[in-house]
Design a protein around this motif. Structure first.
Motif, short mmCIF file in Angstrom:
data_model
loop_
_atom_site.label_atom_id
_atom_site.label_comp_id
_atom_site.label_asym_id
_atom_site.label_seq_id
_atom_site.Cartn_x
_atom_site.Cartn_y
_atom_site.Cartn_z
N PRO A 107 8.38 6.91 -10.64
CA PRO A 107 7.52 5.97 -11.37
C PRO A 107 6.25 6.65 -11.87
O PRO A 107 5.65 7.48 -11.18
CB PRO A 107 7.19 4.90 -10.32
N LEU A 108 5.83 6.28 -13.07
CA LEU A 108 4.60 6.84 -13.64
C LEU A 108 3.37 6.12 -13.10
O LEU A 108 2.29 6.72 -13.02
CB LEU A 108 4.64 6.77 -15.17
N ALA A 109 3.51 4.86 -12.75
CA ALA A 109 2.40 4.13 -12.16
C ALA A 109 2.17 4.62 -10.73
O ALA A 109 3.10 5.06 -10.05
CB ALA A 109 2.69 2.63 -12.16
N LEU A 110 0.92 4.54 -10.28
CA LEU A 110 0.58 4.95 -8.92
C LEU A 110 1.10 3.88 -7.97
O LEU A 110 0.49 2.82 -7.82
CB LEU A 110 -0.94 5.14 -8.78
N VAL A 111 2.25 4.13 -7.34
CA VAL A 111 2.93 3.11 -6.54
C VAL A 111 2.08 2.69 -5.35
O VAL A 111 1.98 1.51 -5.02
CB VAL A 111 4.30 3.63 -6.07
N ASP A 112 1.46 3.63 -4.68
CA ASP A 112 0.60 3.34 -3.53
C ASP A 112 -0.80 3.83 -3.87
O ASP A 112 -1.01 5.01 -4.14
CB ASP A 112 1.14 4.05 -2.28
#
Length: 516
Positions: A107-112
């Motif tokens: 994922p490109l979004a910061l998952v955590d």
């Protein structure tokens, strides 16, 4: 007459109640339906029982989980059964677990949003699994076990690209010159080392850095959590250990003396136990687990490698070493790339799908092989600012500086010969070069009938077949003390070779993980 109420229970409900009532697992068990789907199909059961000492034990619960899943059988939805225990109140709930995804692109979004959590996989119910590298972590170091082609390289890339985007620098050792090659020059990468002697120098420099960091904490009266984090990667550890082992017996007296002075295995054993308090996190990649990874302090070091990832199917001994259970990690669906078993947030092993991270190497020969979508992943993961690398020791700073000079020179002037066509067969098929081995494994992992490489009288490696294997272990801990291999060389007298606890043997073919 008393009317008889019809039994409206489903066959699955009946099977669970009948088996539990007839058995001795629980006292006074009662099964009720806990949930149904929109079509009325049963999707969960509540089982009540009289609490006992056993019902609170994890080992007992695991065995009951397996028995209940077998009794409930395959569900119409294709999902698998799981249980949630509340032993103190005398009940458990069986429910259907969402199936794992077959592929998850990084994922490109910061998952955590916690910058000390490095996510790398997706578990049941889309739960993100991560490596906690914070000072408070009780699983500070990471061990990845997987055969060639099992997805180990992609997991390492995932963890290191996540580290980079969270401001954590890294450096690594790659004796195969394949696994970490593409990360050289990536933001946050201090150096990737390929040479065995230089690798020994790096491990010793890391040891000096650890000691310097601990001294800084002591003098400045600060908390270890205030130290900047650093990740050190050692991939294909047994191959690296095998090369150090050969260098320690090299004909060149200067090389022998250098390896003896550097003592990389001794430095590694110290790092495995003490590095966590110095802000240094270790990422270790091997093809099979073994206690010799952790040197003489195997117990303490093994506990520090609490974040564990196994890809492919483990042997029975491997499952015990990794998970403390001879059955865990032995039935992984290897037809799905990236499928494996990992450490859950509570420390238990769970099935997971590793994230896919493409090769980040910008070289045209690599970059042009990526699809448009994969290139977008690489671009999206690359941080705009490179993590800062802070040195506390002159040894590590000078090593990294010199390694970067060597790497730049290799890129500018390095070359490789073009392949040639074989026109005639060599007459000597019985020997291989000093570094011409395909893999290495602990001597204690050798089995009867296995072909290994041993040095002949001329110092050349020759393939031989192992007749018998004797492993001496500590009677209290079970740790390997010595391994003795008996080799049949064709005559009446067999050759006996002794190996210390941490020594490895070289193989002419890549290691395969046993599944029996």
């Amino acid at each position: 007459r008393t009317p008889v109420e019809p039994d409206t229970r489903s066959p699955r409900h009946k099977a669970l109640q009948t088996a539990l009532s007839a058995g001795t697992i629980f006292k006074e068990p009662a099964v009720t339906v806990a949930s149904r789907d929109e079509d009325g199909v049963e999707t969960g059961y509540k089982i009540t029982f009289t609490p006992s000492l056993n019902s609170g034990a994890r080992g007992f619960q695991t065995k009951v989980d397996e028995a209940l899943a077998a009794l409930a059988g395959h569900h119409e939805s294709g999902r698998t059964w799981a249980t949630e225990w509340t032993p103190s109140e005398g009940y458990l709930v069986m429910y259907l677990r969402a199936p794992l995804p077959i592929r998850v692109d990084h994922p490109l979004a910061l998952v955590d949003e916690n910058l000390r959590h490095l996510p790398y996989a997706t578990g049941a119910a889309n739960l993100s699994l991560y490596w906690d590298v914070s000072t408070k972590s009780n699983k500070p170091h990471c061990l990845i076990v997987g055969p060639t082609g099992g997805g180990k390289t992609s997991v390492i890339r995932t963890l290191l690209t996540e580290a980079s985007r969270r401001g954590i620098p890294f450096l690594g050792v790659d004796p195969k010159m394949i696994e970490l090659d593409g990360l050289e020059g990536y933001p946050g990468c201090a150096a990737i080392v390929y040479d065995a002697v230089r690798s020994a120098m790096l491990v010793r420099a890391l040891h000096a850095e650890m000691m310097a960091r601990n001294h800084y904490v002591h003098v400045k009266k600060i908390e270890p959590s205030q130290l900047p984090l650093l990740i050190a990667v050692l991939d294909e550890f047994f191959i690296l250990s095998g090369k150090w082992q050969r260098l320690a017996k090299d004909e060149d007296e200067e090389i022998r003396a250098q390896i003896k002075q550097l003592d990389p295995l001794g430095a590694w054993a110290d790092l495995a136990v003490l590095a966590r308090s110095a802000g240094i996190r270790l990422l270790l990649g091997v093809q099979r687990p073994d206690a010799s990874l952790f040197g003489s302090s195997s117990g303490n070091a093994r506990d520090n490698f609490g974040t564990r990832i196994s890809l492919g199917n483990l042997s029975q001994d491997g499952a015990l070493m990794m998970w403390g259970d001879a059955h865990v990690g032995r039935e992984v669906d290897t037809s799905i790339p990236g499928r494996g078993v990992v450490t859950a947030l509570d420390g238990s092993p769970v099935d997971a799908q590793m994230w896919w991270t493409p090769n980040v190497d910008p070289h045209p020969n690599k970059w042009n092989q990526l699809s448009k979508e994969e290139k977008a992943i690489v671009h999206g993961l690359t941080p705009t600012e490179s993590p800062t690398f802070e040195f506390f020791s002159t040894e590590l700073r000078e090593f990294v500086e010199s390694e970067r000079v060597l790497a730049r020179r290799a890129r500018e002037y390095g070359d490789a010969p073009e392949p040639s066509v074989l026109t005639d067969f060599a007459t000597d098929h019985d020997t291989v070069g000093a570094d011409d081995f395909a893999d290495a494994i602990p001597a204690s992992a050798v089995t009867e009938g296995m072909v290994i490489l041993l040095d002949d009288d001329n110092g050349d490696q020759v393939p031989v077949t192992v007749d018998t294997v004797t492993v001496m272990r500590d009677k209290d801990t079970g740790d390997v003390l010595e391994t003795v291999l008996s080799i049949n060389t064709g005559g009446r007298v067999k050759t006996t070779v002794h190996f210390a606890a941490t020594e490895v043997v070289m193989l002419p073919e890549p290691d395969t993980v046993l599944t029996t």
